[in-house]
Design a protein around this motif. Sequence first.
Motif, PDB file in Angstrom:
ATOM      1  N   LEU A  50       0.795  -1.234   0.000  1.00 53.88           N
ATOM      2  CA  LEU A  50       0.000   0.000   0.000  1.00 53.88           C
ATOM      3  C   LEU A  50       0.828   1.286   0.000  1.00 53.88           C
ATOM      4  O   LEU A  50       0.474   2.229  -0.711  1.00 53.88           O
ATOM      5  CB  LEU A  50      -0.999  -0.020   1.163  1.00 53.88           C
ATOM      6  N   PRO A  51       1.926   1.387   0.769  1.00 56.03           N
ATOM      7  CA  PRO A  51       2.675   2.657   0.737  1.00 56.03           C
ATOM      8  C   PRO A  51       3.262   2.969  -0.634  1.00 56.03           C
ATOM      9  O   PRO A  51       3.691   4.090  -0.880  1.00 56.03           O
ATOM     10  CB  PRO A  51       3.798   2.425   1.765  1.00 56.03           C
ATOM     11  N   ARG A  52       3.292   1.975  -1.523  1.00 62.09           N
ATOM     12  CA  ARG A  52       3.856   2.207  -2.862  1.00 62.09           C
ATOM     13  C   ARG A  52       2.786   2.624  -3.860  1.00 62.09           C
ATOM     14  O   ARG A  52       3.086   2.856  -5.029  1.00 62.09           O
ATOM     15  CB  ARG A  52       4.550   0.925  -3.347  1.00 62.09           C
ATOM     16  N   VAL A  53       1.530   2.669  -3.419  1.00 65.78           N
ATOM     17  CA  VAL A  53       0.469   3.131  -4.316  1.00 65.78           C
ATOM     18  C   VAL A  53      -0.243   4.333  -3.690  1.00 65.78           C
ATOM     19  O   VAL A  53      -0.252   4.508  -2.477  1.00 65.78           O
ATOM     20  CB  VAL A  53      -0.573   2.022  -4.625  1.00 65.78           C
ATOM     21  N   CYS A  54      -0.793   5.161  -4.554  1.00 64.35           N
ATOM     22  CA  CYS A  54      -1.540   6.337  -4.089  1.00 64.35           C
ATOM     23  C   CYS A  54      -2.795   6.452  -4.945  1.00 64.35           C
ATOM     24  O   CYS A  54      -2.728   6.374  -6.164  1.00 64.35           O
ATOM     25  CB  CYS A  54      -0.675   7.587  -4.232  1.00 64.35           C
ATOM     26  N   PHE A  55      -3.940   6.598  -4.291  1.00 63.87           N
ATOM     27  CA  PHE A  55      -5.217   6.674  -5.007  1.00 63.87           C
ATOM     28  C   PHE A  55      -5.846   8.026  -4.711  1.00 63.87           C
ATOM     29  O   PHE A  55      -6.209   8.312  -3.575  1.00 63.87           O
ATOM     30  CB  PHE A  55      -6.113   5.524  -4.540  1.00 63.87           C
ATOM     31  N   VAL A  56      -5.934   8.854  -5.738  1.00 57.84           N
ATOM     32  CA  VAL A  56      -6.550  10.166  -5.591  1.00 57.84           C
ATOM     33  C   VAL A  56      -7.947  10.083  -6.173  1.00 57.84           C
ATOM     34  O   VAL A  56      -8.113   9.918  -7.379  1.00 57.84           O
ATOM     35  CB  VAL A  56      -5.736  11.249  -6.335  1.00 57.84           C
ATOM     36  N   ARG A  57      -8.938  10.153  -5.287  1.00 56.47           N
ATOM     37  CA  ARG A  57     -10.294  10.037  -5.818  1.00 56.47           C
ATOM     38  C   ARG A  57     -10.992  11.387  -5.832  1.00 56.47           C
ATOM     39  O   ARG A  57     -10.674  12.271  -5.039  1.00 56.47           O
ATOM     40  CB  ARG A  57     -11.109   8.987  -5.100  1.00 56.47           C
ATOM     41  N   GLU A  58     -11.944  11.462  -6.749  1.00 56.65           N
ATOM     42  CA  GLU A  58     -12.645  12.713  -6.992  1.00 56.65           C
ATOM     43  C   GLU A  58     -13.405  13.177  -5.743  1.00 56.65           C
ATOM     44  O   GLU A  58     -13.452  14.359  -5.439  1.00 56.65           O
ATOM     45  CB  GLU A  58     -13.566  12.483  -8.196  1.00 56.65           C
TER      46      GLU A  58
ATOM     47  N   LEU B 113     -10.508  21.983  -4.122  1.00 60.44           N
ATOM     48  CA  LEU B 113     -10.538  20.659  -3.498  1.00 60.44           C
ATOM     49  C   LEU B 113      -9.850  19.640  -4.405  1.00 60.44           C
ATOM     50  O   LEU B 113      -9.056  18.812  -3.947  1.00 60.44           O
ATOM     51  CB  LEU B 113     -11.989  20.254  -3.248  1.00 60.44           C
ATOM     52  N   SER B 114     -10.142  19.729  -5.721  1.00 53.68           N
ATOM     53  CA  SER B 114      -9.479  18.832  -6.662  1.00 53.68           C
ATOM     54  C   SER B 114      -7.979  19.068  -6.653  1.00 53.68           C
ATOM     55  O   SER B 114      -7.188  18.123  -6.746  1.00 53.68           O
ATOM     56  CB  SER B 114     -10.014  19.046  -8.076  1.00 53.68           C
ATOM     57  N   ALA B 115      -7.575  20.344  -6.527  1.00 51.62           N
ATOM     58  CA  ALA B 115      -6.144  20.667  -6.528  1.00 51.62           C
ATOM     59  C   ALA B 115      -5.436  19.993  -5.354  1.00 51.62           C
ATOM     60  O   ALA B 115      -4.316  19.497  -5.504  1.00 51.62           O
ATOM     61  CB  ALA B 115      -5.937  22.174  -6.486  1.00 51.62           C
ATOM     62  N   VAL B 116      -6.096  19.940  -4.182  1.00 52.58           N
ATOM     63  CA  VAL B 116      -5.483  19.281  -3.024  1.00 52.58           C
ATOM     64  C   VAL B 116      -5.153  17.822  -3.373  1.00 52.58           C
ATOM     65  O   VAL B 116      -4.031  17.343  -3.144  1.00 52.58           O
ATOM     66  CB  VAL B 116      -6.422  19.331  -1.786  1.00 52.58           C
ATOM     67  N   GLY B 117      -6.126  17.135  -3.986  1.00 51.66           N
ATOM     68  CA  GLY B 117      -5.909  15.736  -4.360  1.00 51.66           C
ATOM     69  C   GLY B 117      -4.810  15.581  -5.395  1.00 51.66           C
ATOM     70  O   GLY B 117      -3.944  14.700  -5.283  1.00 51.66           O
ATOM     71  N   VAL B 118      -4.838  16.452  -6.402  1.00 53.41           N
ATOM     72  CA  VAL B 118      -3.839  16.388  -7.469  1.00 53.41           C
ATOM     73  C   VAL B 118      -2.434  16.596  -6.898  1.00 53.41           C
ATOM     74  O   VAL B 118      -1.486  15.880  -7.246  1.00 53.41           O
ATOM     75  CB  VAL B 118      -4.162  17.455  -8.541  1.00 53.41           C
ATOM     76  N   ILE B 119      -2.294  17.555  -5.979  1.00 55.02           N
ATOM     77  CA  ILE B 119      -0.988  17.843  -5.389  1.00 55.02           C
ATOM     78  C   ILE B 119      -0.489  16.639  -4.597  1.00 55.02           C
ATOM     79  O   ILE B 119       0.666  16.228  -4.715  1.00 55.02           O
ATOM     80  CB  ILE B 119      -1.063  19.111  -4.499  1.00 55.02           C
ATOM     81  N   ILE B 120      -1.396  16.028  -3.809  1.00 55.01           N
ATOM     82  CA  ILE B 120      -0.992  14.834  -3.055  1.00 55.01           C
ATOM     83  C   ILE B 120      -0.545  13.737  -4.023  1.00 55.01           C
ATOM     84  O   ILE B 120       0.505  13.123  -3.847  1.00 55.01           O
ATOM     85  CB  ILE B 120      -2.145  14.339  -2.155  1.00 55.01           C
ATOM     86  N   GLY B 121      -1.335  13.525  -5.077  1.00 54.94           N
ATOM     87  CA  GLY B 121      -1.021  12.456  -6.026  1.00 54.94           C
ATOM     88  C   GLY B 121       0.314  12.663  -6.713  1.00 54.94           C
ATOM     89  O   GLY B 121       1.080  11.711  -6.915  1.00 54.94           O
ATOM     90  N   LEU B 122       0.627  13.912  -7.081  1.00 54.20           N
ATOM     91  CA  LEU B 122       1.883  14.170  -7.785  1.00 54.20           C
ATOM     92  C   LEU B 122       3.072  14.156  -6.825  1.00 54.20           C
ATOM     93  O   LEU B 122       4.091  13.517  -7.097  1.00 54.20           O
ATOM     94  CB  LEU B 122       1.823  15.522  -8.511  1.00 54.20           C
ATOM     95  N   ALA B 123       2.940  14.853  -5.690  1.00 55.82           N
ATOM     96  CA  ALA B 123       4.083  14.984  -4.778  1.00 55.82           C
ATOM     97  C   ALA B 123       4.381  13.678  -4.046  1.00 55.82           C
ATOM     98  O   ALA B 123       5.497  13.473  -3.581  1.00 55.82           O
ATOM     99  CB  ALA B 123       3.837  16.109  -3.778  1.00 55.82           C
ATOM    100  N   ALA B 124       3.379  12.785  -3.941  1.00 57.17           N
ATOM    101  CA  ALA B 124       3.611  11.499  -3.264  1.00 57.17           C
ATOM    102  C   ALA B 124       4.591  10.645  -4.063  1.00 57.17           C
ATOM    103  O   ALA B 124       5.283   9.810  -3.495  1.00 57.17           O
ATOM    104  CB  ALA B 124       2.297  10.748  -3.075  1.00 57.17           C
ATOM    105  N   ARG B 125       4.653  10.866  -5.363  1.00 58.99           N
ATOM    106  CA  ARG B 125       5.558  10.109  -6.239  1.00 58.99           C
ATOM    107  C   ARG B 125       5.494   8.619  -5.961  1.00 58.99           C
ATOM    108  O   ARG B 125       6.528   7.932  -5.935  1.00 58.99           O
ATOM    109  CB  ARG B 125       6.985  10.613  -6.074  1.00 58.99           C
ATOM    110  N   ALA B 126       4.289   8.118  -5.730  1.00 57.09           N
ATOM    111  CA  ALA B 126       4.130   6.687  -5.484  1.00 57.09           C
ATOM    112  C   ALA B 126       4.471   5.932  -6.761  1.00 57.09           C
ATOM    113  O   ALA B 126       4.364   6.468  -7.860  1.00 57.09           O
ATOM    114  CB  ALA B 126       2.696   6.394  -5.048  1.00 57.09           C
ATOM    115  N   GLU B 127       4.884   4.685  -6.593  1.00 60.22           N
ATOM    116  CA  GLU B 127       5.271   3.907  -7.769  1.00 60.22           C
ATOM    117  C   GLU B 127       4.080   3.648  -8.686  1.00 60.22           C
ATOM    118  O   GLU B 127       4.242   3.531  -9.896  1.00 60.22           O
ATOM    119  CB  GLU B 127       5.897   2.585  -7.332  1.00 60.22           C
ATOM    120  N   ILE B 128       2.885   3.541  -8.091  1.00 63.65           N
ATOM    121  CA  ILE B 128       1.665   3.491  -8.904  1.00 63.65           C
ATOM    122  C   ILE B 128       0.723   4.572  -8.365  1.00 63.65           C
ATOM    123  O   ILE B 128       0.397   4.580  -7.182  1.00 63.65           O
ATOM    124  CB  ILE B 128       0.935   2.137  -8.810  1.00 63.65           C
ATOM    125  N   THR B 129       0.302   5.477  -9.227  1.00 69.58           N
ATOM    126  CA  THR B 129      -0.623   6.520  -8.799  1.00 69.58           C
ATOM    127  C   THR B 129      -1.908   6.406  -9.610  1.00 69.58           C
ATOM    128  O   THR B 129      -1.871   6.334 -10.837  1.00 69.58           O
ATOM    129  CB  THR B 129      -0.012   7.920  -9.006  1.00 69.58           C
TER     130      THR B 129
END
Lengths: 301, 238
Positions: free
Chosen positions: A75-83, A135-151
């Motif tokens: 799980l720490p290697r994946v990041c799920f940004v939901r709407e 609100l969408s920007a918050v999710g997008v920023i988390i998804g990009l900056a997390a640099r998870a191996e699978i996003t």
Amino acid sequence: MTHVIEVDRLTKRYGDTVAVNEISFTIEKDVIYGLLGRNGAGKTTVMSILTAQNFATSGDVRVFGEQPYENARVLPRVCFVRESQRYPDDAKPPHAFATAKLFFPNWDQELCDRLVDDFQLPMNRRIKKLSRGQLSAVGVIIGLAARAEITFFDEPYLGLDAVARQTFYDRLLEDYAQHPRTVILSSHLIDEVANLIERVLVIDEGRIVMDETTDATRGRAATIVGDADAVDAFTNGREVIHSEALGRVASATVLGTLTDDDRMALTRAGLDVAPVSLQQLIVRMTQRAADERRIREGALR
Amino acid sequence: MTAVTPAAGGGHRVLNVVRMQLINRMTFVWIPLLILGAVFVFSMVIWAMIPYGGPKYSAGAQALIWYLVAVGIQALTLSFPFSQAMSVTRREFFLGTFLTAAVSSVLLAVLCTLGGLVELATDGWGMNGWMFHLDWAWAAGPAGAALAVFAVAMLTFTAGFWGATVYKRFGGLGLAIILVGVGLVGLAALWLVGRLNAWAGVFGWIATAGIVPLSLSLLGIVLVLAATAFAMLRRLVP
């Protein structure tokens, strides 16, 4: 070619409704995927199951070769940004980012700060008071900056204006070039993401109807326009996925790559060829799949 | 990409869940202190207004207890979906959240016990007003009183968390049915006690058992609620 995700005959039922119907596919490492399909096609369900947020009714899901459920190695290697992500009641964007920093090992604070500037996100307002786009920007920023191996990005752009969406696409590509990783992006704005995604997975009514490289989809279909009789003559024997007519002029979208002979024949017949965009191709393929289903079900009745 | 392979699960991430819960100190620290402080000031004012010279008691500390129910509910309804977005396992979330509640409850117990000691020393703030030091709860001394506060705080938090989990898992109707079920079990117990003519014995036990066994039985209920909440959480979709 390494597979980071393997899905084998995955099915999800909600009571009588089949949300995902025995789908199988694999996801390659370091590729940007477009997971496309209509509302209710099953995209969010598939992504939730892959990130162990939801449960499969049957079938098998492997992420990095392992079951993701309750798996602290995966799980720490994946990041799920939901709407429709929810945040703690009194949290402000910095709280959400500080938390993400705790949990995502590859988190890049510099990238996060830069994205906050890019999206002009107000940092001192509570998340529940933010506009839909912010609100969408918050999710997008988390998804990009997390640099998870699978996003996974599940329609991350809701409420974002065209400029902000372009910023998202640009930053995603820039960062992907420096830090290749697997990205699965679900979107309704197919033509907007067509230049971003390397592979398309189209899901419709819980089934995969298309799974190929974006390059392969170009030239997979063409629209023939001209005199109705000439169009008929040319398309006879070909797979037509859509046709319309206005008076004597007809247009037909045919599957298959046009050969040089085809092109000469078209010129001789005075017919025009128009390219088919990814969006049109997917819309027509989806419609055709729905028609076929209706015919099949009608025949059963 | 040469990704940093994260440490395989374990305690580190559970502690991070505690930090996640505390990252905005409002919920777990400042609001409870504010409530406690306000209730204390109100109690002082009211004591000062009462001309009665005997001991005056304030049940104000219970305001905090109700707040803890809300914290327990929110820990699930809001923090759980967010923890899932942070790729936290359900087990890590559960352990971290209950650890946070336990730490908060310990602090609350220490605070209330200190308050009780000050009340003892100042003879009820010089007004014979008692909010923290209740004779019955202090029968086993400061440690017993602290245990009682800890047990009650944990019970209220857990009850809120448990109710929210049932609600998320089985819906409003499910929660109602389960609460009615719990009520029926309670009724059956009342009937059984009456049937056995054991009321005298039960009250006798409550009166004589003292605060420590009572607190321990509350903690027993906490364990049962926490265990069933975890079982439900394992199959919960955010």
